[in-house]
Enzyme design. Sequence first.
Site, mmCIF file in Angstrom:
data_model
loop_
_atom_site.group_PDB
_atom_site.id
_atom_site.type_symbol
_atom_site.label_atom_id
_atom_site.label_comp_id
_atom_site.label_asym_id
_atom_site.label_seq_id
_atom_site.Cartn_x
_atom_site.Cartn_y
_atom_site.Cartn_z
ATOM 1 N N GLU A 149 -12.080 -60.903 16.548
ATOM 2 C CA GLU A 149 -12.590 -62.110 15.846
ATOM 3 C C GLU A 149 -14.198 -62.307 15.841
ATOM 4 O OE1 GLU A 149 -11.367 -62.101 18.922
ATOM 5 O OE2 GLU A 149 -13.262 -62.222 19.877
ATOM 6 N N LYS A 178 -24.059 -56.171 21.957
ATOM 7 C CA LYS A 178 -22.665 -56.070 21.933
ATOM 8 C C LYS A 178 -22.106 -54.768 21.251
ATOM 9 C CE LYS A 178 -21.140 -60.862 20.930
ATOM 10 N NZ LYS A 178 -22.504 -61.582 20.912
ATOM 11 N N SER A 218 -30.741 -60.444 25.325
ATOM 12 C CA SER A 218 -29.517 -59.914 24.796
ATOM 13 C C SER A 218 -29.639 -59.461 23.355
ATOM 14 C CB SER A 218 -28.491 -60.787 25.066
ATOM 15 O OG SER A 218 -28.723 -62.070 24.420
HETATM 16 C C1 LIG Z 1 -22.750 -62.790 21.449
HETATM 17 C C2 LIG Z 1 -24.114 -62.949 22.172
HETATM 18 C C3 LIG Z 1 -24.219 -63.463 23.305
HETATM 19 C C4 LIG Z 1 -23.318 -64.342 23.882
HETATM 20 O O1 LIG Z 1 -22.081 -63.316 24.578
HETATM 21 P P1 LIG Z 1 -22.239 -63.205 26.116
HETATM 22 O O2 LIG Z 1 -20.828 -62.329 26.041
HETATM 23 O O3 LIG Z 1 -22.251 -64.246 26.906
HETATM 24 O O4 LIG Z 1 -23.318 -62.034 26.296
HETATM 25 C C5 LIG Z 1 -25.581 -63.515 23.702
HETATM 26 N N1 LIG Z 1 -26.522 -63.246 22.956
HETATM 27 C C6 LIG Z 1 -26.604 -62.483 21.841
HETATM 28 C C7 LIG Z 1 -27.606 -61.911 21.134
HETATM 29 C C8 LIG Z 1 -25.176 -62.512 21.263
HETATM 30 O O5 LIG Z 1 -24.955 -61.830 20.215
#
Ligand SMILES: *Cc1c(COP(=O)(O)O)cnc(C)c1O
Length: 399
Positions: free
Chosen positions: A117, A95, A383
Amino acid sequence: MNNILNSELPTKDGFFGEFGGQYVEDENLKAEFKKIYEAFLAIKDDKDFNAELNYLLKNYVGRPSPIYFARNLSKKYGCDIYLKREDLNHTGAHKINHALGEALLAKKLGKKKIIAETGAGQHGVATATAAALMGLECDIYMGEVDIKKEKSNVDKMKILGANIIPVTAGSKTLKEAVDASFAAYSREYNDAIYAIGSVVGPHPFPMIIEYFQSIIGKEARGQFLSETGELPDYVLACVGGGSNSIGMFNGFLKDESVKLVGVEPMGKGEKLGENAASLTYGKEGVLHGFKCLLLQDEKGEIADAYSIASGLDYPGVGPKHCHLKSIGRVDYKTVTDKEAVDAFFELSRLEGIIPALESSHAVAMAIKMAKDFQGKKFLVNLSGRGDKDVEFILNSQNI
Ligand SMILES: *Cc1c(COP(=O)(O)O)cnc(C)c1O
């Protein structure tokens, strides 16, 4: 396949095929969105902007994030599994890539404040971090239920200097927080920019977030080629709103041999309200200013979304994913809470990497698919890291 090559930017009205757009009534807000759109198109090719963004991505975030050959996992499941390590970024997830981009954009537009948010608090922490760095005020709208649940992220945001504004409407979680922050933004847009948490919302937000997240796939493709001399057979990423996955997939959309798999949360089961698999079960509808596949009942009432991973529980999904599904370029599959938790432990104990519960969904799918595709090369987007989930896992599992 040609339409895919041309699908990287939406139409100037923000449509990816039939999805996306800008379903907003307020003419002043529409004019503001046009300003943001034009400023974004100008800065994305501006030398100074890119020099600053690249400096921060390298020296502040720690990019490029490596790809890692998960040797023990690969050996156990009979495939070559590589992980793109977004979990190693500053603040622990992907993010920060778009939070920094949006904060820089806010500065260029002369704004003083960022409004956002947050659900689990990950997007709030990334936004508060970028705001601190850029000297911007930061208002974070968060449901009361989530504020209680996600204390450590709330504490971090406070330390970083953000104002946390509790949202008490409805189920007091993410959807209501989006409603409240959007309402606040509609009043304050002269001084503020809205930093949405994923590739969702009215045009031009999905394309802006996508642009900043595309660094993931761009890096990963080059890294995979230089490490293995080939492209992966399968590229996997979890899909909440869809930002980490679209960022990864963009690097491979033109590679016809590479199969792309988006992994949605099946939660506790197939019934409405038990999952957040919008691409699998959703029907066309409009939420938060854009058209997408949306979880809804027969009457068109938007359903509550559920996943063990709070970052995945949104009833809609980014418009480009809906388009990529409709043209058949990306396959969307599902993983249950239980499979995700099993993968969380599997990666922790085989590789010494504790993944976020969101990312565990993508790992779980790689493990599931490995049985049918022995010897293939998988690239999985990790992610985020699992620090935020440790307490929850300890309280809910027998270990
Ligand atoms: C917020 C988040 C997601 C989901 O958001 P996407 O917009 O689908 O990428 C996935 N993995 C992590 C670690 C997150 O913090």
